[in-house]
Design a protein around this motif. Structure first.
Motif, PDB file in Angstrom:
ATOM      1  N   LYS A   1       1.186  -0.727   0.019  1.00  0.00           N
ATOM      2  CA  LYS A   1      -0.040   0.139   0.002  1.00  0.00           C
ATOM      3  C   LYS A   1       0.640   1.388  -0.297  1.00  0.00           C
ATOM      4  O   LYS A   1       1.948   1.429   1.164  1.00  0.00           O
ATOM      5  CB  LYS A   1      -0.681  -0.386   1.398  1.00  0.00           C
ATOM      6  N   ARG A   2       0.753   1.978  -1.192  1.00  0.00           N
ATOM      7  CA  ARG A   2       1.651   2.977  -1.002  1.00  0.00           C
ATOM      8  C   ARG A   2       1.209   3.970  -0.391  1.00  0.00           C
ATOM      9  O   ARG A   2       0.034   4.339  -0.534  1.00  0.00           O
ATOM     10  CB  ARG A   2       1.387   3.946  -2.168  1.00  0.00           C
ATOM     11  N   THR A   3       2.091   5.281  -0.168  1.00  0.00           N
ATOM     12  CA  THR A   3       1.114   5.976   0.806  1.00  0.00           C
ATOM     13  C   THR A   3       1.843   7.869   0.493  1.00  0.00           C
ATOM     14  O   THR A   3       2.709   7.605   0.458  1.00  0.00           O
ATOM     15  CB  THR A   3       1.980   6.076   3.385  1.00  0.00           C
ATOM     16  N   LYS A   4       1.536   8.277   0.351  1.00  0.00           N
ATOM     17  CA  LYS A   4       1.776   9.357   0.227  1.00  0.00           C
ATOM     18  C   LYS A   4       2.138  10.388   1.059  1.00  0.00           C
ATOM     19  O   LYS A   4       2.091  10.573   1.838  1.00  0.00           O
ATOM     20  CB  LYS A   4       0.019  10.448  -0.648  1.00  0.00           C
TER      21      LYS A   4
END
Length: 434
Positions: free
Chosen positions: A154-157
């Motif tokens: 899961k990418r976190t901005k």
């Protein structure tokens, strides 16, 4: 005599080899060469080891004594002769047919003067490589005894983009039930349910504010020996668009659209057969322009429209002929032009107790100006947990165009004046937000 000289020369040569067994170089020079230094540029120098026994055995052979083909020079002597004028590089990792590789490159370049004919030697510049060779790397194949499982990351901005849209999606269901068994005071068993949905989309960016909302409610009540009767029925659509001149002001130049009607027929009581309302009978439409004061932080807004068109539609022939909801008998619609004031306020008055207050006031310029139509909805929501919620709702309406009809003792239907309409609901149910 010549033969004796050759033997003495060979013995001197063998003694030189024994003195420098491990550090000698072989120079391939023809015997008839006059000068060793003059011909050293064209020679191949290879390190080669010899033992004393090998040299003695070679000396006993008549052929080698008659015509020796190789001349051996000590490495120290070779360095002393060549180092001042040549760069000598010995690579022990490489070899040719004669042994180790030796690379000899001159240090000076000879220059002849065109006038005097004199010769001079100029040092050669050092070699510079401006382009390096590309290195290549390899990797061996790696084997795993266990299978590799794929996982999702899961990418976190690090910096979230601005969110201009605000969403609201609510679906709820309230259930009320009353039952009696040998109840001394009497009563009738009843079950009632209410289904409600609300969807809202709000776009707010700098100078622009655009609100859209769709809501619906439908409730039924089932009493013992009386059957089903409708307790709530409503469809609402609304949209407002506002624009302000700067970001410091809370006032917007605004235009609004509102529409309201119902799903199914409505009856005065469970025994009545003639409906007093139907789908699109009535239906109300408000369309106007004005100004809106909006405070997002306090969830408060007020809309004032001095120019609002109110239309009432009755698309049922029987109700139209009766002149219901203020239309002229036989007509399907009624249009008014007046002023509209609408306020909305949402607030959490206590922990897990939220209030929502909607008030709408309208007055027609042409027909009886100053007579105000009122619609007021006050709703309290009591949050129990994420799923269960209790609610208490009151809905008050006063419309001078809606007349009350009653049947007198003679059985005749009499049309009376407008009255205040009030509906109150208390329910416990589930609610789902997404």
């Amino acid at each position: 005599m010549i033969r004796i000289v050759k033997i003495l020369f060979f013995l001197l040569f063998v003694s030189g080899v024994n003195a420098q067994i491990k550090d000698s170089v072989e120079v391939k020079i023809p015997i008839d060469t006059i000068s060793l230094v003059q011909s050293i540029d064209s020679t191949f120098l290879v390190a080669k080891d010899y033992t004393a026994n090998d040299a003695v055995l070679d000396s006993l052979q008549s052929d080698s004594l008659q015509t020796p083909k190789m001349l051996y020079i000590e490495r120290a002597l070779l360095d002393s002769l060549l180092r001042p004028y040549y760069n000598i590089h010995i690579d022990s990792t490489k070899s040719n047919a004669y042994g180790r590789d030796i690379m000899i490159t001159p240090k000076y370049r000879m220059v002849i003067d065109n006038y005097s004919g004199d010769t001079s030697y100029i040092p050669l510049p050092n070699k510079v490589d401006y382009f390096s060779k590309m290195k290549t790397y390899g990797i061996d194949t790696i084997g795993f005894s266990n299978a590799i499982e794929l996982v999702s990351i899961k990418r976190t901005k690090r910096a979230a983009d601005p969110v201009w849209w605000d969403h609201k999606n609510v679906i709820g269901f309230d259930l009320n039930q009353v039952s009696f068994v040998n109840w001394n005071s009497g009563g009738q068993n009843s079950v009632s349910g209410l289904f409600k949905v609300e969807f809202a989309r709000v776009y707010e960016k700098l100078y622009t504010l655009w609100k859209n909302q769709v809501s619906a409610r439908y409730g039924l009540n089932n009493q013992q020996n009386l059957g089903l009767i409708k307790t709530d029925d409503e469809i609402r659509l609304s949209s407002s668009f506002g624009y302000r001149k700067d970001t410091l002001s809370n006032w917007y130049f605004s235009a609004q659209f509102n529409f309201k009607t119902q799903f199914t027929d409505g009856f005065k009581d469970a025994e009545s057969e003639d409906p007093i309302s139907r789908f699109f009978a009535p239906a109300y439409l408000h369309l106007g322009i004005g100004s809106q004061y909006n405070v997002k932080e306090k969830l408060f807004s007020i809309y004032v429209s001095p120019l609002t068109l109110k239309s009432t539609y009755v698309f049922d022939e029987k109700l139209s002929n009766e002149g219901a909801f203020g239309v002229e008998p036989g007509e399907r619609s009624r249009h008014e032009l007046g002023i509209l004031v609408r306020t909305k306020w949402e607030k959490e008055i206590f922990k897990n107790v939220a209030m929502e207050n909607d008030l709408e006031l309208y007055s027609d310029y042409i027909n009886d100006f100053g007579n105000i139509d009122v619609e007021w909805i006050l709703n309290f929501q009591f949050k129990i947990n994420k799923v269960f919620q209790a609610s208490f709702r009151t809905h008050l309406i006063y419309d001078n165009d809606i007349k009350i009809k009653e049947t007198n003792e003679a059985g005749e239907v009499e049309t009376l004046g407008a009255r205040v309409q009030l509906k109150q609901q208390l329910g416990l149910g589930i609610i789902y937000n997404f």
